[in-house]
Design a protein around this motif. Structure first.
Motif, PDB file in Angstrom:
ATOM      1  N   TYR A  21       0.855  -1.185   0.000  1.00  0.00           N
ATOM      2  CA  TYR A  21       0.000   0.000   0.000  1.00  0.00           C
ATOM      3  C   TYR A  21       0.887   1.229   0.000  1.00  0.00           C
ATOM      4  O   TYR A  21       1.800   1.330   0.813  1.00  0.00           O
ATOM      5  N   THR A  22       0.640   2.148  -0.905  1.00  0.00           N
ATOM      6  CA  THR A  22       1.379   3.407  -0.909  1.00  0.00           C
ATOM      7  C   THR A  22       0.484   4.497  -0.372  1.00  0.00           C
ATOM      8  O   THR A  22      -0.700   4.528  -0.638  1.00  0.00           O
ATOM      9  N   ASN A  23       1.081   5.380   0.410  1.00  0.00           N
ATOM     10  CA  ASN A  23       0.351   6.521   0.941  1.00  0.00           C
ATOM     11  C   ASN A  23       1.155   7.765   0.601  1.00  0.00           C
ATOM     12  O   ASN A  23       2.135   8.084   1.260  1.00  0.00           O
ATOM     13  N   TYR A  24       0.752   8.463  -0.464  1.00  0.00           N
ATOM     14  CA  TYR A  24       1.516   9.612  -0.931  1.00  0.00           C
ATOM     15  C   TYR A  24       1.456  10.789   0.035  1.00  0.00           C
ATOM     16  O   TYR A  24       2.341  11.617   0.041  1.00  0.00           O
ATOM     17  N   SER A  25       0.424  10.840   0.856  1.00  0.00           N
ATOM     18  CA  SER A  25       0.287  11.984   1.752  1.00  0.00           C
ATOM     19  C   SER A  25       1.361  12.014   2.824  1.00  0.00           C
ATOM     20  O   SER A  25       1.769  13.068   3.261  1.00  0.00           O
ATOM     21  N   ASN A  26       1.825  10.842   3.250  1.00  0.00           N
ATOM     22  CA  ASN A  26       2.879  10.850   4.271  1.00  0.00           C
ATOM     23  C   ASN A  26       4.152  10.123   3.826  1.00  0.00           C
ATOM     24  O   ASN A  26       5.039   9.895   4.624  1.00  0.00           O
ATOM     25  N   THR A  28       4.884   6.967   2.745  1.00  0.00           N
ATOM     26  CA  THR A  28       5.173   5.628   3.249  1.00  0.00           C
ATOM     27  C   THR A  28       4.590   4.560   2.334  1.00  0.00           C
ATOM     28  O   THR A  28       3.679   4.823   1.552  1.00  0.00           O
ATOM     29  N   ILE A  29       5.145   3.360   2.454  1.00  0.00           N
ATOM     30  CA  ILE A  29       4.516   2.185   1.868  1.00  0.00           C
ATOM     31  C   ILE A  29       4.305   1.180   2.994  1.00  0.00           C
ATOM     32  O   ILE A  29       5.068   1.149   3.958  1.00  0.00           O
ATOM     33  N   GLN A  30       3.251   0.424   2.882  1.00  0.00           N
ATOM     34  CA  GLN A  30       2.960  -0.617   3.861  1.00  0.00           C
ATOM     35  C   GLN A  30       2.912  -1.941   3.124  1.00  0.00           C
ATOM     36  O   GLN A  30       2.246  -2.063   2.105  1.00  0.00           O
ATOM     37  N   ILE A  31       3.619  -2.926   3.648  1.00  0.00           N
ATOM     38  CA  ILE A  31       3.658  -4.253   3.051  1.00  0.00           C
ATOM     39  C   ILE A  31       2.978  -5.216   4.010  1.00  0.00           C
ATOM     40  O   ILE A  31       3.374  -5.329   5.170  1.00  0.00           O
ATOM     41  N   ASN A  32       1.930  -5.877   3.521  1.00  0.00           N
ATOM     42  CA  ASN A  32       1.172  -6.832   4.321  1.00  0.00           C
ATOM     43  C   ASN A  32       1.363  -8.224   3.738  1.00  0.00           C
ATOM     44  O   ASN A  32       1.179  -8.416   2.540  1.00  0.00           O
ATOM     45  N   MET A  54      17.337   1.135  -1.073  1.00  0.00           N
ATOM     46  CA  MET A  54      17.091   0.588   0.259  1.00  0.00           C
ATOM     47  C   MET A  54      17.033  -0.930   0.172  1.00  0.00           C
ATOM     48  O   MET A  54      16.581  -1.490  -0.832  1.00  0.00           O
ATOM     49  N   GLU A  55      17.494  -1.569   1.219  1.00  0.00           N
ATOM     50  CA  GLU A  55      17.368  -3.023   1.324  1.00  0.00           C
ATOM     51  C   GLU A  55      17.110  -3.353   2.779  1.00  0.00           C
ATOM     52  O   GLU A  55      17.754  -2.793   3.671  1.00  0.00           O
ATOM     53  N   LYS A  56      16.144  -4.251   3.011  1.00  0.00           N
ATOM     54  CA  LYS A  56      15.748  -4.538   4.384  1.00  0.00           C
ATOM     55  C   LYS A  56      15.169  -5.939   4.465  1.00  0.00           C
ATOM     56  O   LYS A  56      14.404  -6.357   3.601  1.00  0.00           O
ATOM     57  N   TRP A  57      15.520  -6.663   5.518  1.00  0.00           N
ATOM     58  CA  TRP A  57      14.911  -7.964   5.787  1.00  0.00           C
ATOM     59  C   TRP A  57      13.623  -7.743   6.547  1.00  0.00           C
ATOM     60  O   TRP A  57      13.578  -6.944   7.478  1.00  0.00           O
ATOM     61  N   ILE A  58      12.577  -8.439   6.154  1.00  0.00           N
ATOM     62  CA  ILE A  58      11.268  -8.328   6.790  1.00  0.00           C
ATOM     63  C   ILE A  58      10.954  -9.644   7.496  1.00  0.00           C
ATOM     64  O   ILE A  58      11.077 -10.707   6.889  1.00  0.00           O
ATOM     65  N   TYR A  59      10.542  -9.547   8.757  1.00  0.00           N
ATOM     66  CA  TYR A  59      10.177 -10.715   9.544  1.00  0.00           C
ATOM     67  C   TYR A  59       8.756 -10.616  10.105  1.00  0.00           C
ATOM     68  O   TYR A  59       8.296 -11.526  10.773  1.00  0.00           O
ATOM     69  N   ASN A  60       8.090  -9.492   9.844  1.00  0.00           N
ATOM     70  CA  ASN A  60       6.752  -9.260  10.384  1.00  0.00           C
ATOM     71  C   ASN A  60       5.707  -9.319   9.276  1.00  0.00           C
ATOM     72  O   ASN A  60       6.004  -9.072   8.118  1.00  0.00           O
ATOM     73  N   ASN A  61       4.466  -9.581   9.670  1.00  0.00           N
ATOM     74  CA  ASN A  61       3.381  -9.631   8.698  1.00  0.00           C
ATOM     75  C   ASN A  61       3.050  -8.256   8.124  1.00  0.00           C
ATOM     76  O   ASN A  61       2.617  -8.151   6.985  1.00  0.00           O
ATOM     77  N   ILE A  62       3.228  -7.210   8.918  1.00  0.00           N
ATOM     78  CA  ILE A  62       2.964  -5.850   8.465  1.00  0.00           C
ATOM     79  C   ILE A  62       4.220  -5.016   8.676  1.00  0.00           C
ATOM     80  O   ILE A  62       4.761  -4.967   9.778  1.00  0.00           O
ATOM     81  N   THR A  63       4.676  -4.374   7.603  1.00  0.00           N
ATOM     82  CA  THR A  63       5.872  -3.540   7.662  1.00  0.00           C
ATOM     83  C   THR A  63       5.563  -2.202   7.003  1.00  0.00           C
ATOM     84  O   THR A  63       5.027  -2.163   5.893  1.00  0.00           O
ATOM     85  N   VAL A  64       5.889  -1.108   7.683  1.00  0.00           N
ATOM     86  CA  VAL A  64       5.718   0.228   7.133  1.00  0.00           C
ATOM     87  C   VAL A  64       7.104   0.826   6.904  1.00  0.00           C
ATOM     88  O   VAL A  64       7.945   0.807   7.799  1.00  0.00           O
ATOM     89  N   ILE A  65       7.323   1.325   5.693  1.00  0.00           N
ATOM     90  CA  ILE A  65       8.623   1.883   5.328  1.00  0.00           C
ATOM     91  C   ILE A  65       8.428   3.321   4.869  1.00  0.00           C
ATOM     92  O   ILE A  65       7.576   3.602   4.029  1.00  0.00           O
TER      93      ILE A  65
END
Length: 93
Positions: A21-26, A28-32, A54-65
């Motif tokens: 999910y992208t949110n242009y107002s703030n 961020t992107i959210q990955i579910n 950017m590169e990042k390991w994800i271990y959670n169901n919901i991640t906001v970047i």
């Protein structure tokens, strides 16, 4: 795995998981993701020239970047697991 990209919480391509999910107002992107492998998922963001932003390991169901530090441009978001590699493009503004 598959990716669905949503703009302002409107899903453009409905698939199972993960969802981006992208949110242009703030800026961020959210990955579910329904399920995250125990070894994690590698998320990378690259510009159109292939340079790593950017590169990042994800271990959670919901991640906001936060993408606030990235100038307006087309980027490629790649999600990689042990057996899967998926890339989608989004425009950061």
């Amino acid at each position: 795995y598959s990716i669905a990209i949503a703009n302002d919480n409107h899903i453009l391509n409905k698939t199972n998981h993960p969802l981006i999910y992208t949110n242009y107002s703030n800026g961020t992107i959210q990955i579910n993701m329904d399920e995250v492998p125990s070894e994690g998922v590698l998320l990378s963001i690259r510009n159109i020239l292939g340079q790593k932003i950017m590169e990042k390991w994800i271990y959670n169901n919901i991640t906001v970047i936060s993408l606030n530090q990235i100038p307006d441009q087309l980027v490629f978001i790649t999600i990689k697991t042990k057996n899967t590699l998926i890339t989608k493009k989004i425009f950061i503004k």
